[in-house]
Design a protein around this motif. Structure first.
Motif, mmCIF file in Angstrom:
data_model
loop_
_atom_site.group_PDB
_atom_site.id
_atom_site.type_symbol
_atom_site.label_atom_id
_atom_site.label_comp_id
_atom_site.label_asym_id
_atom_site.label_seq_id
_atom_site.Cartn_x
_atom_site.Cartn_y
_atom_site.Cartn_z
ATOM 1 N N THR A 117 -10.392 1.180 -11.381
ATOM 2 C CA THR A 117 -9.903 2.558 -11.375
ATOM 3 C C THR A 117 -9.746 3.138 -9.984
ATOM 4 O O THR A 117 -8.868 3.979 -9.752
ATOM 5 C CB THR A 117 -10.844 3.477 -12.179
ATOM 6 N N SER A 118 -10.565 2.708 -9.040
ATOM 7 C CA SER A 118 -10.501 3.282 -7.698
ATOM 8 C C SER A 118 -9.795 2.357 -6.714
ATOM 9 O O SER A 118 -8.764 2.719 -6.131
ATOM 10 C CB SER A 118 -11.913 3.595 -7.190
ATOM 11 N N ASN A 119 -10.330 1.159 -6.516
ATOM 12 C CA ASN A 119 -9.774 0.257 -5.500
ATOM 13 C C ASN A 119 -8.364 -0.203 -5.845
ATOM 14 O O ASN A 119 -7.470 -0.207 -4.980
ATOM 15 C CB ASN A 119 -10.683 -0.954 -5.316
ATOM 16 N N PHE A 120 -8.156 -0.603 -7.095
ATOM 17 C CA PHE A 120 -6.830 -1.063 -7.485
ATOM 18 C C PHE A 120 -5.832 0.097 -7.464
ATOM 19 O O PHE A 120 -4.696 -0.052 -7.009
ATOM 20 C CB PHE A 120 -6.857 -1.708 -8.867
ATOM 21 N N ALA A 121 -6.265 1.255 -8.000
ATOM 22 C CA ALA A 121 -5.373 2.417 -7.992
ATOM 23 C C ALA A 121 -5.020 2.818 -6.564
ATOM 24 O O ALA A 121 -3.861 3.139 -6.262
ATOM 25 C CB ALA A 121 -6.028 3.590 -8.726
ATOM 26 N N ASN A 122 -6.010 2.776 -5.660
ATOM 27 C CA ASN A 122 -5.739 3.136 -4.271
ATOM 28 C C ASN A 122 -4.748 2.165 -3.625
ATOM 29 O O ASN A 122 -3.919 2.560 -2.796
ATOM 30 C CB ASN A 122 -7.033 3.164 -3.462
ATOM 31 N N HIS A 123 -4.828 0.889 -4.007
ATOM 32 C CA HIS A 123 -3.860 -0.085 -3.482
ATOM 33 C C HIS A 123 -2.446 0.272 -3.935
ATOM 34 O O HIS A 123 -1.489 0.149 -3.147
ATOM 35 C CB HIS A 123 -4.229 -1.496 -3.943
ATOM 36 N N LEU A 124 -2.308 0.709 -5.171
ATOM 37 C CA LEU A 124 -0.995 1.163 -5.641
ATOM 38 C C LEU A 124 -0.525 2.378 -4.848
ATOM 39 O O LEU A 124 0.653 2.484 -4.504
ATOM 40 C CB LEU A 124 -1.060 1.508 -7.128
ATOM 41 N N PHE A 125 -1.457 3.292 -4.554
ATOM 42 C CA PHE A 125 -1.088 4.452 -3.731
ATOM 43 C C PHE A 125 -0.591 4.001 -2.353
ATOM 44 O O PHE A 125 0.379 4.546 -1.816
ATOM 45 C CB PHE A 125 -2.277 5.393 -3.542
ATOM 46 N N ALA A 126 -1.279 3.004 -1.783
ATOM 47 C CA ALA A 126 -0.890 2.506 -0.463
ATOM 48 C C ALA A 126 0.507 1.893 -0.502
ATOM 49 O O ALA A 126 1.327 2.118 0.407
ATOM 50 C CB ALA A 126 -1.901 1.476 0.033
ATOM 51 N N LEU A 127 0.793 1.120 -1.549
ATOM 52 C CA LEU A 127 2.128 0.519 -1.683
ATOM 53 C C LEU A 127 3.180 1.604 -1.879
ATOM 54 O O LEU A 127 4.289 1.519 -1.326
ATOM 55 C CB LEU A 127 2.150 -0.462 -2.850
ATOM 56 N N ALA A 128 2.846 2.624 -2.675
ATOM 57 C CA ALA A 128 3.789 3.725 -2.886
ATOM 58 C C ALA A 128 4.031 4.487 -1.591
ATOM 59 O O ALA A 128 5.169 4.894 -1.296
ATOM 60 C CB ALA A 128 3.267 4.662 -3.970
ATOM 61 N N THR A 173 -2.544 13.662 -13.340
ATOM 62 C CA THR A 173 -2.857 12.420 -14.052
ATOM 63 C C THR A 173 -4.361 12.245 -14.202
ATOM 64 O O THR A 173 -4.860 11.894 -15.281
ATOM 65 C CB THR A 173 -2.259 11.211 -13.301
ATOM 66 N N VAL A 174 -5.109 12.509 -13.135
ATOM 67 C CA VAL A 174 -6.565 12.364 -13.184
ATOM 68 C C VAL A 174 -7.204 13.443 -14.051
ATOM 69 O O VAL A 174 -8.126 13.169 -14.836
ATOM 70 C CB VAL A 174 -7.154 12.388 -11.761
ATOM 71 N N LEU A 193 4.325 -6.080 -8.880
ATOM 72 C CA LEU A 193 3.400 -5.235 -9.625
ATOM 73 C C LEU A 193 4.138 -4.345 -10.626
ATOM 74 O O LEU A 193 3.654 -4.131 -11.747
ATOM 75 C CB LEU A 193 2.582 -4.379 -8.660
ATOM 76 N N TYR A 194 5.297 -3.826 -10.230
ATOM 77 C CA TYR A 194 6.078 -2.984 -11.140
ATOM 78 C C TYR A 194 6.448 -3.778 -12.392
ATOM 79 O O TYR A 194 6.292 -3.293 -13.522
ATOM 80 C CB TYR A 194 7.338 -2.477 -10.437
ATOM 81 N N ARG A 195 6.925 -4.989 -12.199
ATOM 82 C CA ARG A 195 7.325 -5.820 -13.341
ATOM 83 C C ARG A 195 6.119 -6.163 -14.212
ATOM 84 O O ARG A 195 6.175 -6.044 -15.443
ATOM 85 C CB ARG A 195 8.008 -7.095 -12.839
ATOM 86 N N GLN A 196 5.022 -6.571 -13.581
ATOM 87 C CA GLN A 196 3.837 -6.952 -14.347
ATOM 88 C C GLN A 196 3.245 -5.763 -15.090
ATOM 89 O O GLN A 196 2.848 -5.884 -16.265
ATOM 90 C CB GLN A 196 2.790 -7.560 -13.410
ATOM 91 N N MET A 197 3.161 -4.621 -14.428
ATOM 92 C CA MET A 197 2.600 -3.438 -15.071
ATOM 93 C C MET A 197 3.495 -2.960 -16.212
ATOM 94 O O MET A 197 3.007 -2.546 -17.271
ATOM 95 C CB MET A 197 2.403 -2.318 -14.044
ATOM 96 N N THR A 198 4.802 -3.016 -16.006
ATOM 97 C CA THR A 198 5.733 -2.624 -17.056
ATOM 98 C C THR A 198 5.550 -3.499 -18.291
ATOM 99 O O THR A 198 5.454 -3.005 -19.426
ATOM 100 C CB THR A 198 7.183 -2.722 -16.549
#
Length: 262
Positions: A169-180, A201-202, A242-247
């Motif tokens: 919830t934190s580390n993985f989500a933050n990585h997505l924020f960094a990519l965004a 969202t939170v 990640l977009y494809r996998q998450m979708t």
């Protein structure tokens, strides 16, 4: 009751927890660690005595709080050979029994929070607590309640599972924020415009199951938008993958077929 505390460690966890402990009115006797500069600086901030020789850790504290790396904890019997009265570590995935060589009473005081010493505001910190006996558990539970109104007893297995969930919830989500953020910089759009969306969202998590709040083209089965987004991400391979996998994962979870039919 105002506790007398010795903090062992001088990194992010030791610093933020030290500030939290001091703000709760407890007395930090000593900050111990190997990094002389960090130990001295933290001890000064907490009005404590610095110590870089573990053989000179003060006796008589109510709690010896060990906030060091997991690797250091695994060898604690080699560098903290004394038996203190009550010792607790703050790690998420290390068994409490690692402290057995150092204490008669021992346990865990795990802060379920991302701790950064460079943040001025003290965060709200839930604590997961356990002890090797009734005394250790009850003492650590009482102490944790002086720091937070969100405290639970959790054995090693429960604490480790919540630690894993925290990584997602934190580390993985933050990585997505960094990519965004990288995407926004590269594409010359304003990442700060997303802040209200992230907050909303939170906040929804306080009332609803996350799955019931899923929105976006994946759950709608909007293949034209998905294809457009994937084409836009051709120059951003990590985010594209990640977009494809998450979708695909969202669609499987919600029973949405790839063609948009449910």
């Amino acid at each position: 009751m105002h506790w007398k505390i010795v903090i062992i460690g001088s990194g992010n966890a030791a610093t933020v927890l030290g500030r939290k402990i001091k703000s709760a009115g407890h007395h930090i006797l000593q900050v111990a660690g190997r990094n002389e500069k960090a130990v001295t600086g933290l001890a000064r901030e907490l009005a404590a005595i610095p110590c870089t020789n573990f053989g000179k850790i003060q006796p008589g504290a109510d709690l010896y709080l060990v906030a060091v790396s997991d690797e250091a904890l695994l060898h604690i019997d080699q560098w903290l050979p004394i038996r203190q009265h009550l010792v607790a570590h703050t790690a998420g995935s290390v068994a409490a029994e690692v402290l057995q060589p150092t204490a008669t009473h021992y346990g865990t005081l795990y802060p379920l929070q991302s701790l950064r010493s460079d943040r001025d505001a003290l965060p709200n910190i839930p604590f997961l607590v356990n002890g090797n006996d009734d005394y250790a558990r009850d003492q650590l539970l009482a102490f944790a309640h002086t720091l937070s109104d969100k405290v639970q007893i959790a054995d090693d297995a429960t604490r480790t599972r919540l630690h894993l969930a925290a990584v997602v919830t934190s580390n993985f989500a933050n990585h997505l924020f960094a990519l965004a953020k990288d995407f926004c910089v590269a594409e010359k759009v304003d990442f700060s415009m997303l802040q209200p969306l992230l907050e909303e969202t939170v906040q929804r998590l306080e009332q609803y199951h996350p799955a019931s709040m899923q929105t976006g083209p994946a759950v709608r089965g909007d293949e034209s938008v998905i294809r457009k987004h994937l084409n836009m991400l051709q120059q951003h391979p990590a985010l594209h993958t990640l977009y494809r996998q998450m979708t695909e994962n969202i669609q499987r979870s919600h029973g949405v077929a790839a063609n948009g039919n449910t």
